[in-house]
Design a protein around this motif. Structure first.
Motif, short mmCIF file in Angstrom:
data_model
loop_
_atom_site.label_atom_id
_atom_site.label_comp_id
_atom_site.label_asym_id
_atom_site.label_seq_id
_atom_site.Cartn_x
_atom_site.Cartn_y
_atom_site.Cartn_z
N HIS A 154 0.83 -1.21 0.00
CA HIS A 154 0.00 0.00 0.00
C HIS A 154 0.87 1.26 0.00
CE1 HIS A 154 0.90 -0.72 4.25
NE2 HIS A 154 0.74 0.58 4.43
N MET A 155 2.12 1.15 0.38
CA MET A 155 3.07 2.26 0.32
C MET A 155 3.98 2.14 -0.90
SD MET A 155 4.92 3.57 3.82
CE MET A 155 5.22 1.94 4.41
N VAL A 156 4.36 0.93 -1.23
CA VAL A 156 5.33 0.69 -2.30
C VAL A 156 4.77 1.08 -3.66
CG1 VAL A 156 6.54 -1.14 -3.55
CG2 VAL A 156 6.58 -1.11 -1.07
N LEU A 157 3.57 0.64 -3.98
CA LEU A 157 3.02 0.89 -5.31
C LEU A 157 2.81 2.38 -5.61
CD1 LEU A 157 0.61 -2.15 -5.67
CD2 LEU A 157 2.91 -1.86 -6.58
N PRO A 158 2.25 3.17 -4.69
CA PRO A 158 2.13 4.61 -5.00
C PRO A 158 3.48 5.31 -5.17
CG PRO A 158 0.65 4.04 -3.21
CD PRO A 158 1.51 2.84 -3.47
N ILE A 159 4.47 4.91 -4.38
CA ILE A 159 5.79 5.53 -4.53
C ILE A 159 6.39 5.16 -5.89
CG2 ILE A 159 8.15 5.61 -3.65
CD1 ILE A 159 6.96 5.26 -0.83
N ALA A 160 6.27 3.90 -6.28
CA ALA A 160 6.80 3.47 -7.58
C ALA A 160 6.07 4.16 -8.73
CB ALA A 160 6.70 1.94 -7.71
N LEU A 161 4.75 4.32 -8.60
CA LEU A 161 4.00 5.04 -9.63
C LEU A 161 4.41 6.51 -9.69
CD1 LEU A 161 0.43 3.51 -9.27
CD2 LEU A 161 1.97 3.31 -11.22
N ALA A 162 4.65 7.11 -8.54
CA ALA A 162 5.09 8.51 -8.50
C ALA A 162 6.46 8.66 -9.17
CB ALA A 162 5.14 9.02 -7.07
N VAL A 163 7.36 7.72 -8.92
CA VAL A 163 8.68 7.75 -9.57
C VAL A 163 8.52 7.66 -11.08
CG1 VAL A 163 10.80 6.42 -9.91
CG2 VAL A 163 9.98 6.89 -7.60
N THR A 164 7.66 6.76 -11.53
CA THR A 164 7.43 6.59 -12.97
C THR A 164 6.87 7.88 -13.58
OG1 THR A 164 7.00 4.25 -12.60
CG2 THR A 164 6.26 5.16 -14.69
N ALA A 165 5.89 8.48 -12.92
CA ALA A 165 5.29 9.72 -13.43
C ALA A 165 6.28 10.87 -13.40
CB ALA A 165 4.05 10.06 -12.61
N LEU A 166 7.05 10.99 -12.33
CA LEU A 166 8.05 12.07 -12.25
C LEU A 166 9.13 11.92 -13.31
CD1 LEU A 166 8.44 12.55 -8.41
CD2 LEU A 166 7.66 14.24 -10.06
N ARG A 167 9.57 10.70 -13.54
CA ARG A 167 10.60 10.49 -14.56
C ARG A 167 10.05 10.83 -15.94
NH1 ARG A 167 13.14 6.08 -17.74
NH2 ARG A 167 15.31 6.72 -17.98
N TRP A 168 8.83 10.41 -16.20
CA TRP A 168 8.21 10.73 -17.49
C TRP A 168 8.10 12.24 -17.65
CZ3 TRP A 168 3.46 13.05 -18.62
CH2 TRP A 168 3.09 13.00 -19.96
N GLY A 169 7.65 12.93 -16.60
CA GLY A 169 7.51 14.38 -16.65
C GLY A 169 8.84 15.08 -16.83
N LEU A 170 9.86 14.63 -16.11
CA LEU A 170 11.19 15.23 -16.24
C LEU A 170 11.74 15.05 -17.65
CD1 LEU A 170 12.89 14.29 -12.87
CD2 LEU A 170 12.45 16.60 -13.73
N GLN A 171 11.53 13.88 -18.23
CA GLN A 171 12.01 13.65 -19.58
C GLN A 171 11.29 14.55 -20.59
OE1 GLN A 171 11.67 9.43 -20.20
NE2 GLN A 171 13.76 9.06 -19.49
N ARG A 172 10.00 14.76 -20.37
CA ARG A 172 9.24 15.63 -21.27
C ARG A 172 9.70 17.08 -21.16
NH1 ARG A 172 4.49 13.78 -24.22
NH2 ARG A 172 4.16 16.02 -24.21
N VAL A 173 9.96 17.52 -19.93
CA VAL A 173 10.38 18.91 -19.71
C VAL A 173 11.79 19.14 -20.26
CG1 VAL A 173 11.05 20.55 -17.91
CG2 VAL A 173 8.88 19.33 -17.76
N LEU A 174 12.68 18.20 -20.08
CA LEU A 174 14.06 18.39 -20.47
C LEU A 174 14.33 18.12 -21.96
CD1 LEU A 174 15.84 16.94 -17.33
CD2 LEU A 174 15.54 19.34 -17.97
N ARG A 175 13.33 17.65 -22.69
CA ARG A 175 13.55 17.43 -24.13
C ARG A 175 13.44 18.67 -24.91
NH1 ARG A 175 10.49 11.97 -25.40
NH2 ARG A 175 11.83 10.75 -24.14
#
Length: 143
Positions: free
Chosen positions: A122-143
């Motif tokens: 219940h803690m692991v999955l939201p953190i992993a999803l947040a990491v995935t979303a943040l990485r996707w967002g960072l890649q979009r911003v930095l391109r």
């Protein structure tokens, strides 16, 4: 985006996620509430050990992500990159919990994995999803 900057951001993101999970887990096990609690067991496990372990967990996740992204098919597929990021985050979070000795010395083989990782999905999955979303967002911003 330069590859080195991308890898540094991956390491920071995965290390922070590992530290977040470890601190929240420590707080939940110690006090029964969510919060940021760095384990401190003098002569066994000190705060610097916690942060070093978080960086090493982030490094392991980053290396797994680098290996997964070597595949050209995965690199070109946004869902494939998201799955690889999610798997790398899960690996970093699996390696993140503090030493089980912080919580006592009576751990049976495999019990630490069951209680400190699997029971905390219940803690692991939201953190992993947040990491995935943040990485996707960072890649979009930095391109």
């Amino acid at each position: 985006m330069p590859k080195l900057l991308s890898r540094v951001l991956d390491l920071v993101l995965l290390s922070f996620a590992a530290a977040l999970f470890g601190a929240c887990l420590t707080s939940l096990v110690s006090t029964g509430t969510y919060g940021w609690m760095v384990p401190d067991a003098p002569y066994v496990y000190e705060p610097r050990d916690f942060y070093a372990q978080a960086v090493l967990a982030g490094l392991a996740g980053m290396m797994a992500l680098m290996l997964a992204e070597r595949s050209a098919r995965l690199r070109q597929s946004p869902p494939g990159r998201a799955v690889a990021t999610f798997a790398a985050a899960l690996l970093a979070l699996y390696l993140a919990p503090p030493s089980p000795q912080v919580f006592g010395n009576t751990w049976a083989p495999g019990e630490a994995t069951r209680e400190l990782f699997l029971a905390q999905l219940h803690m692991v999955l939201p953190i992993a999803l947040a990491v995935t979303a943040l990485r996707w967002g960072l890649q979009r911003v930095l391109r």
